[in-house]
Scaffold this motif. Structure first.
Motif, PDB file in Angstrom:
ATOM      1  N   TYR A   1      -3.130   5.844   6.691  1.00 34.84           N
ATOM      2  CA  TYR A   1      -4.038   4.685   6.692  1.00 34.84           C
ATOM      3  C   TYR A   1      -3.229   3.381   6.722  1.00 34.84           C
ATOM      4  O   TYR A   1      -3.546   2.464   7.498  1.00 34.84           O
TER       5      TYR A   1
ATOM      6  N   TYR B   1      -4.455   0.249  -6.115  1.00 31.88           N
ATOM      7  CA  TYR B   1      -4.615   0.748  -4.743  1.00 31.88           C
ATOM      8  C   TYR B   1      -6.040   0.465  -4.237  1.00 31.88           C
ATOM      9  O   TYR B   1      -6.218  -0.024  -3.121  1.00 31.88           O
TER      10      TYR B   1
ATOM     11  N   GLU C   1       0.320  -8.309   8.280  1.00 31.17           N
ATOM     12  CA  GLU C   1      -0.794  -8.545   7.344  1.00 31.17           C
ATOM     13  C   GLU C   1      -0.279  -8.841   5.935  1.00 31.17           C
ATOM     14  O   GLU C   1       0.651  -8.178   5.464  1.00 31.17           O
TER      15      GLU C   1
ATOM     16  N   ARG D   1      -3.998   1.237   9.948  1.00 31.94           N
ATOM     17  CA  ARG D   1      -4.952   0.134   9.811  1.00 31.94           C
ATOM     18  C   ARG D   1      -4.312  -1.216   9.518  1.00 31.94           C
ATOM     19  O   ARG D   1      -4.905  -2.251   9.797  1.00 31.94           O
TER      20      ARG D   1
ATOM     21  N   THR E   1     -12.070   8.259   4.053  1.00 32.15           N
ATOM     22  CA  THR E   1     -11.224   8.388   2.866  1.00 32.15           C
ATOM     23  C   THR E   1     -11.303   7.138   1.988  1.00 32.15           C
ATOM     24  O   THR E   1     -11.330   7.240   0.765  1.00 32.15           O
TER      25      THR E   1
ATOM     26  N   ARG F   1     -12.640 -10.994   2.493  1.00 25.24           N
ATOM     27  CA  ARG F   1     -12.540 -12.213   3.307  1.00 25.24           C
ATOM     28  C   ARG F   1     -13.514 -12.199   4.491  1.00 25.24           C
ATOM     29  O   ARG F   1     -13.725 -13.204   5.128  1.00 25.24           O
TER      30      ARG F   1
ATOM     31  N   ASP G   1     -11.914   6.943  10.355  1.00 25.33           N
ATOM     32  CA  ASP G   1     -10.896   6.189   9.619  1.00 25.33           C
ATOM     33  C   ASP G   1     -11.395   5.523   8.345  1.00 25.33           C
ATOM     34  O   ASP G   1     -10.604   5.023   7.557  1.00 25.33           O
TER      35      ASP G   1
ATOM     36  N   GLN H   1       0.825  -1.222   0.000  1.00 23.55           N
ATOM     37  CA  GLN H   1       0.000   0.000   0.000  1.00 23.55           C
ATOM     38  C   GLN H   1       0.856   1.267   0.000  1.00 23.55           C
ATOM     39  O   GLN H   1       0.487   2.257  -0.631  1.00 23.55           O
TER      40      GLN H   1
ATOM     41  N   ILE I   1      -2.479  11.048   3.781  1.00 23.69           N
ATOM     42  CA  ILE I   1      -3.696  10.292   4.151  1.00 23.69           C
ATOM     43  C   ILE I   1      -3.490   8.801   3.889  1.00 23.69           C
ATOM     44  O   ILE I   1      -3.766   7.956   4.750  1.00 23.69           O
ATOM     45  N   ALA I   2      -2.977   8.479   2.692  1.00 22.60           N
ATOM     46  CA  ALA I   2      -2.816   7.066   2.331  1.00 22.60           C
ATOM     47  C   ALA I   2      -1.759   6.383   3.199  1.00 22.60           C
ATOM     48  O   ALA I   2      -1.946   5.232   3.623  1.00 22.60           O
TER      49      ALA I   2
ATOM     50  N   SER J   1      -6.486  -3.054  -3.423  1.00 22.36           N
ATOM     51  CA  SER J   1      -5.839  -3.441  -2.155  1.00 22.36           C
ATOM     52  C   SER J   1      -6.719  -3.038  -0.967  1.00 22.36           C
ATOM     53  O   SER J   1      -6.723  -3.720   0.058  1.00 22.36           O
TER      54      SER J   1
END
Lengths: 212, 133
Positions: free
Chosen positions: A191, B21, A200, A195, B71, B31, B68, A145, A187-188, B24
């Motif tokens: 995140y 993106y 992961e 998160r 976006t 799942r 959260d 990401q 922002i990305a 993803s």
């Protein structure tokens, strides 16, 4: 940066966080210069372009550090660093060759040109990194990401700068767009740090436009 | 000439990165099973369809926003809009592209349903905290 600190990823992605810290400092500096000298002042313009150039170079090294993460197991970090420095020097020489025609304020023209060229070089390098991630079946979701967000950011900036060069009379419109696009990366990345845990996993083949 | 070339390359790569993106973002939710309650509310039993997306988004707007996911919903909403555009233009001529857009639209709808589930849980937590306070 705060998200990375809270989630214990600050040192792991040190260059990304250094870039974020620098962009916060630059934003504060820009605000100071803007409030004292005004938007149309040459002081603000100089500060804006010179600081943008510094930030672009820092982002370029942040991208290089992502290469180091992907190729870390191949023990290729030294080659990555060397390649990055050579490419940066090459971009600087190319930018100098382009601005040589200007007699006055050559340094300023050089700084602006270098910054724009680095966005495009960064975009191409991010694409190559993405291709390597797909080829090597890298599964770390956070890393994937971070790279994709950087790709979106570089392509938005490279496209906007290209449009600005095509239509110089609309320069102020494109500058406003750049301010808005500047939000994409913090922002990305926030995140991704907040998160996604470091353990992961994701199958990158599922993310390709053409299913593999 | 050079800026035009850079512009075309950048837009092409932007599309590539943006699609990957968004996928993803969606992949993690694919799942997660939906609770019985959300299945009843959204009408999505097991497989979602692209047509569900606008309805689920309307339901999402009825819940208090959690900071959260705002976006992510915007990014996936933009992706859904792009898929609709491709579906109504280029995909009309290419059946394989049409089935790909349908699959992706369904994934977007499922993502929205999973987000709805999270928002309902978030609202319940907030309410419980207020009751305790």
């Amino acid at each position: 940066m705060v998200c990375a600190l809270k989630k214990g990823a600050f040192r792991r992605y040190l260059f990304l966080n250094v870039y974020m810290a620098a962009s916060v400092l630059v934003s504060i500096g820009r605000y100071e210069v803007l409030s004292h000298s005004g938007f149309e002042s040459s002081a603000y313009r100089y500060f804006y372009y010179y600081s943008d150039s510094v930030l672009t170079i820092l982002l370029y090294f942040a991208l290089t550090s992502l290469y180091a993460h992907v190729f870390g197991e191949l023990k290729a970090n030294r080659f990555v660093r060397l390649g990055a420095v050579i490419l940066l020097a090459g971009t600087a020489v190319f930018s100098y060759a382009v601005v040589q025609q200007y007699n006055s304020r050559m340094l300023t023209h050089f700084v602006v040109e270098l910054s724009q060229n680095l966005y495009f070089v960064g975009l191409v390098l991010t694409y190559l990194l993405w291709a390597a991630i797909m080829k090597m079946r890298e599964t770390r979701a956070q890393l994937v990401q971070l790279v994709l967000a950087l790709g979106v950011y570089f392509s938005l900036f490279a496209a906007t700068y290209a449009l600005r060069n095509l239509y110089p009379s609309q320069s102020s419109v494109f500058l406003s767009l750049l301010q808005m696009f500047g939000l994409v990366l913090p922002i990305a990345w926030a995140y991704a740090f907040w998160r996604l845990s470091m353990d992961e996993r994701i199958a990158p083949a599922r993310l390709a436009m053409v299913p593999r | 000439m050079m800026p035009a070339f850079i512009f075309v390359c950048s837009i092409t790569l932007l599309l590539q990165f943006f699609v990957s993106y968004c996928r993803s973002l969606i992949a993690a939710s694919a799942r997660q099973p939906l609770s019985r309650e959300v299945q009843d509310v959204t009408g999505i039993q097991k497989n979602a369809s692209g047509e569900d997306f606008p309805r689920v988004i309307q339901l999402l707007h009825l819940c208090p926003e959690s900071p959260d996911d705002r976006t992510r919903i915007r990014a996936v909403g933009a992706y859904f809009g792009m898929l609709n555009f491709v579906r109504s233009t280029v995909a009309r001529l290419m059946p394989s592209l049409r089935s790909w857009t349908e699959f992706e639209r369904a994934q977007c709808a499922y993502f929205a349903a999973v987000t709805l589930e999270r928002r309902i849980a978030f609202s319940r937590d907030m309410l419980a905290q207020q009751m305790d306070g």
